[in-house]
Scaffold this motif. Structure first.
Motif, PDB file in Angstrom:
ATOM      1  N   ASN A  86      68.958  38.871  28.431  1.00  0.00           N
ATOM      2  CA  ASN A  86      68.599  39.847  29.454  1.00  0.00           C
ATOM      3  C   ASN A  86      67.154  39.739  29.899  1.00  0.00           C
TER       4      ASN A  86
ATOM      5  N   ASN B 282      59.398  35.559  31.906  1.00  0.00           N
ATOM      6  CA  ASN B 282      58.098  35.866  31.309  1.00  0.00           C
ATOM      7  C   ASN B 282      58.186  36.969  30.267  1.00  0.00           C
ATOM      8  N   GLN B 283      59.429  37.408  29.947  1.00  0.00           N
ATOM      9  CA  GLN B 283      59.603  38.352  28.848  1.00  0.00           C
ATOM     10  C   GLN B 283      60.128  37.645  27.603  1.00  0.00           C
ATOM     11  N   LYS B 284      60.600  36.399  27.789  1.00  0.00           N
ATOM     12  CA  LYS B 284      61.168  35.668  26.662  1.00  0.00           C
ATOM     13  C   LYS B 284      60.042  35.191  25.749  1.00  0.00           C
ATOM     14  N   ALA B 285      60.360  35.118  24.455  1.00  0.00           N
ATOM     15  CA  ALA B 285      59.346  34.713  23.495  1.00  0.00           C
ATOM     16  C   ALA B 285      59.001  33.242  23.649  1.00  0.00           C
ATOM     17  N   GLN B 286      57.762  32.929  23.334  1.00  0.00           N
ATOM     18  CA  GLN B 286      57.355  31.530  23.316  1.00  0.00           C
ATOM     19  C   GLN B 286      56.345  31.346  22.204  1.00  0.00           C
TER      20      GLN B 286
ATOM     21  N   SER C 206      54.095  36.897  21.259  1.00  0.00           N
ATOM     22  CA  SER C 206      55.157  37.349  22.167  1.00  0.00           C
ATOM     23  C   SER C 206      55.721  38.657  21.655  1.00  0.00           C
ATOM     24  N   PHE C 207      56.256  39.441  22.586  1.00  0.00           N
ATOM     25  CA  PHE C 207      56.894  40.708  22.223  1.00  0.00           C
ATOM     26  C   PHE C 207      58.381  40.529  22.433  1.00  0.00           C
TER      27      PHE C 207
ATOM     28  N   HIS D  14      61.667  41.745  23.685  1.00  0.00           N
ATOM     29  CA  HIS D  14      62.005  42.777  24.661  1.00  0.00           C
ATOM     30  C   HIS D  14      63.433  43.286  24.580  1.00  0.00           C
TER      31      HIS D  14
END
Lengths: 404, 131, 252
Positions: free
Chosen positions: C87, C91-95, C165-166, C168
């Motif tokens: 979902n 730019n919300q996905k972890a890296q 990373s957060f 989400h």
């Protein structure tokens, strides 16, 4: 000066009930937005791994900063012994508590794990300004409640000055702590500056007083109690001084940035970029939020009109929100400089300006912070004796001669 | 007089509701046991498993101590329950070992927000054990 | 046996015995020494600051390669290594690790390098964490204790390398040895589960020709010797964070 009488407001009118119901609805909507975000996860918001703090934090920081400034009026009376402000001290304390409660509620509800608040209260890393802030904010509640108690119980009145001084010092430290959240960040070009602490203190004076003036005018026009020019014009002149002081801080901040070549990129990004932050800075923060109110408040025609004073206060609040937005969001949008002077690109938005689109749940949660603050004030006025019966000139300052 | 009457009515209603609840048949949980013997006797585990888990958690996190006796990964791998399709059940299924009792006791656990709730075939390698 | 025979035999036995012992010694000795260095700390022994883990990356061969990133994803269960985060926006996905391309516009000199948590000696993320969830282990690995992370994201603001990373959204496809969950912050763990097992991080295993992992506090380790001989640069050295990750081949 004449004895001031305080009493609870009646709170029986339809208007009052409608106000409480409306604010209550806004609070519930905010709660709903929080539940939605907490249940689904932050993917439903516009926040991401570049812009980690968004609209809720803008509202929360604004309310927290304004909270400490709202106590100013009480401090002026207790610490600096200006007796004309004394009748307003209780309202000032109440508003400070209410604004802080609203700001903290929004801040806590946006955490990734709001269920771990008890962890935040029991595990501390004292090198973190956030950890200190937890104590400062909770302590502020305690200090201001004690201060209110000293003011409101007759036999404790002798301790008002001591309590007021303690509250004054506490809130200066608190606002220093809030500004240092950004000032202590070495990583980002827009932060990492000692000026954030004093700048936030001055901003708190301005925002807090603007909100105080509006709330005061609303209470007195809503209850039909008299509010004289003597007190109102004193407050609006003071607001003008604070707006100018904030302008000074902002000027110093950017002038220093302009002097340092290494900061030219970030200064250009904010002051002369092709982005929302530049527009918010010049149009809302400077023109609408600082220059226009200054002109309105000091112009002999508009400065003596209640309507224009209220408009000026609203403009200051909007300018303040824009200022916090530029600081928090703009500061994160500007890319980290890992290789000075080089062009950088990656799959993780290195080297590019991060994008952020506020989402509706964030806005509803942030806005409910304002509703929480206002509903606390509205209900407290009915329960305890915060508002003076009369703030008419004759009762407040018999020597006041209206300017011709 | 009216107050006393009201209080009496309320207390009767409350007592009735409690009686109904007490008589309602909520079955005791029957967790599916893991293979062999647990690392501690059952009665000790029932009461104190959180202490073992939390103590080990801090030792592993802060000091890198990874003894196997109270290893969480070990607990999961031993207590894994398979469903009818031969796949391990997850925490959304009432047959998951931890869920069977925690659902009955109505105690929320958030371990599996982060920790894998079943042994994972995607694991790339095994951890060394020293026992 | 006559005396001559036994004397000669004795000498032969002595020579044979001695040679056998010598050969045995030569055969076993490397095993003894090598096993000592390759053997990890026992599982019940706490980590100590006698070790400081470091990573040395030679960027001369990076170019368009992504092997370290892929290896990390598969090892730790993020990005393409997991079915989660469907979902989240890109730019919300972890890296945890990414490939960064740096170009000097003036000269045209360009280099690609992997960027991950630099495991600083003075980590700003540890300084700002209100609960102490972001912490540095005695052996230098900087980690997030997700049990006490409240998800405030202040560490993400504070990191000069955007290493964190957060999470989400809800996750279900975690590896058993790399827990990760919604509402907490995460970053490269230097494959602490492998390091504690005596192995190299997954990225180093995938690219052993250009990455060296080892103990910076041991002057005889390969990484220390390479650093002493050919040097290495820190990213944002001006911040004086003394990262454990060093690079070679960055001439910016």
């Amino acid at each position: 000066m004449k004895k001031v009488y305080f009493s609870e407001i009646n709170g029986n009118s339809l208007g009052y009930l409608a106000l409480v119901a409306g604010l209550g609805l806004l609070v519930l909507i905010g709660l709903g937005a929080f539940l939605y975000m907490e249940h689904s996860g932050h993917w439903v918001t516009g926040m991401n791994n570049e812009i980690v703090w968004g609209l809720p934090h803008v509202f929360a920081v604004f309310l927290i900063v304004a909270a400490s400034g709202a106590l100013n009026v009480a401090s002026i009376s207790s610490v600096f012994s200006k007796s004309a402000y004394k009748p307003l001290a209780r309202l000032s304390g109440l508003l400070a508590l209410a604004l802080l409660a609203g700001g903290l509620a929004v801040l806590v509800l946006d955490l990734g794990h709001p269920d771990r608040l008890i962890v935040a209260m029991t595990y501390y890393n004292f090198k973190s300004i956030f950890a200190w802030n937890i104590y400062l904010y909770i302590g502020f509640f305690a200090v201001v409640i004690v201060y209110l108690w000293m003011m409101m119980e007759r036999k404790m009145n002798g301790f008002t000055k001591a309590a007021g001084t303690a509250a004054f010092i506490w809130r200066l430290i608190l606002t220093t702590g809030t500004g240092s959240i950004f000032g202590f960040i070495i990583a980002r070009q827009f932060y990492d500056s000692a000026i954030y602490a004093p700048m936030f203190i001055i901003m708190s004076f301005s925002f807090g007083l603007a909100i105080f003036i509006l709330v005061l005018m609303a209470i007195y026009s809503g209850t039909g109690r008299p509010l004289g020019d003597a007190i109102l014009f004193r407050l609006k002149n003071l607001l003008g001084v604070f707006i100018a002081a904030v302008l000074l801080m902002v000027t110093i901040f950017f002038l220093t940035g302009l002097y340092a070549t290494e900061h030219h990129d970030v200064v250009a990004f904010i002051l002369n970029g092709n982005n929302i932050y530049t527009k918010l800075f010049w149009v809302v923060q400077i023109i609408m939020g600082s220059l226009a109110p200054l002109a309105l408040l000091y112009n002999p025609v508009t400065g003596t009109s209640r309507a224009w004073i209220a408009i000026a206060a609203i403009l200051v609040i909007l300018g303040g929100l824009a200022q916090i937005y530029v600081i928090i969001i703009g500061g994160q949008a500007f890319p980290l400089v890992m290789f000075p002077g080089m062009e950088v690109s990656s799959s993780f938005t290195d080297g590019v300006i991060a994008s952020y689109g506020p989402s509706l749940p964030e806005f509803l949660l942030g806005f409910s912070g304002i509703a929480i603050a206002l509903i606390i004030v509205t209900l407290a006025l009915k329960v305890l004796q915060f508002a003076p019966n009369s703030l008419a000139d004759a009762d407040v300052d018999p020597h006041y001669a209206a300017a011709k | 007089m009216h107050v006393m009457h009201l209080l009496k009515t309320i207390s009767v209603v409350v007592l009735l509701l409690t009686a109904i609840e007490v008589n309602a048949d909520v079955p005791k949980p029957k967790p599916i046991h893991g293979e062999g013997e647990c690392v501690e006797p059952e009665d000790i585990m029932k009461r104190n498993h959180m202490e073992f888990i939390l103590h080990q958690r801090d030792e592993t996190m802060q000091e890198g101590i990874r003894t196997s006796k109270y290893s969480f990964k070990q607990c999961i791998s031993c207590h894994a329950v398979k469903g009818d399709d031969g796949e391990y059940v997850h925490v959304d299924d009432s047959r998951h070992f931890c869920v069977t009792c925690h659902e009955y006791a109505a105690v929320t656990i958030d371990c599996f927000q982060c920790h894998a709730d079943t042994p994972r075939s995607t694991d790339k390698h095994e951890l060394r054990v020293n026992e | 046996m006559n005396n001559n025979d036994s004397l000669v035999n004795q000498k032969r036995r002595a020579i044979l015995g001695g040679t056998a012992a010598a050969i045995a010694g030569i055969a076993i000795a490397p095993g003894v020494f090598l096993t000592e260095t390759a053997q990890a700390r026992p599982v019940d022994e706490p980590v100590s600051s006698k070790t400081r883990w470091g990573l040395l990356i030679n960027t001369n061969n990076c170019n368009d390669c992504n092997d370290c990133v892929t290896a990390c994803q598969n090892e730790n269960g993020w990005g393409t290594g997991s079915n989660d985060e469907q979902n989240s926006a890109p730019n919300q996905k972890a890296q945890w690790i990414r490939s960064v391309k740096v170009t000097d516009k003036q000269t045209g000199y360009a280099k690609t390098l992997p960027m991950m948590c630099q495991h600083c000696e003075k980590p700003p993320c540890v300084d700002v964490c209100p609960t102490g969830a972001s912490f540095k282990r005695e052996d230098g690995i900087v980690l997030v204790d997700k049990h006490i992370c409240i998800g405030c994201r202040y560490c993400m603001m504070a990191c000069p390398y955007k290493a964190r990373s957060f999470v989400h959204e809800k996750l279900t496809d975690q590896r058993s040895y790399a827990p990760r969950g919604m509402g907490t912050v995460e970053s490269c763990t230097l494959c602490v589960h492998r390091v504690d097992n005596g192995e190299d991080p997954a990225c180093v295993e995938a690219c052993s020709s250009s990455m060296i992992f080892g103990n910076l506090n041991d002057p005889d380790s390969e990484i220390s010797k390479e650093l002493a001989r050919h040097g290495g640069t820190q990213i944002r050295a001006d911040l004086r964070l003394n990262p454990g990750v060093r690079y070679q081949g960055l001439n910016f």
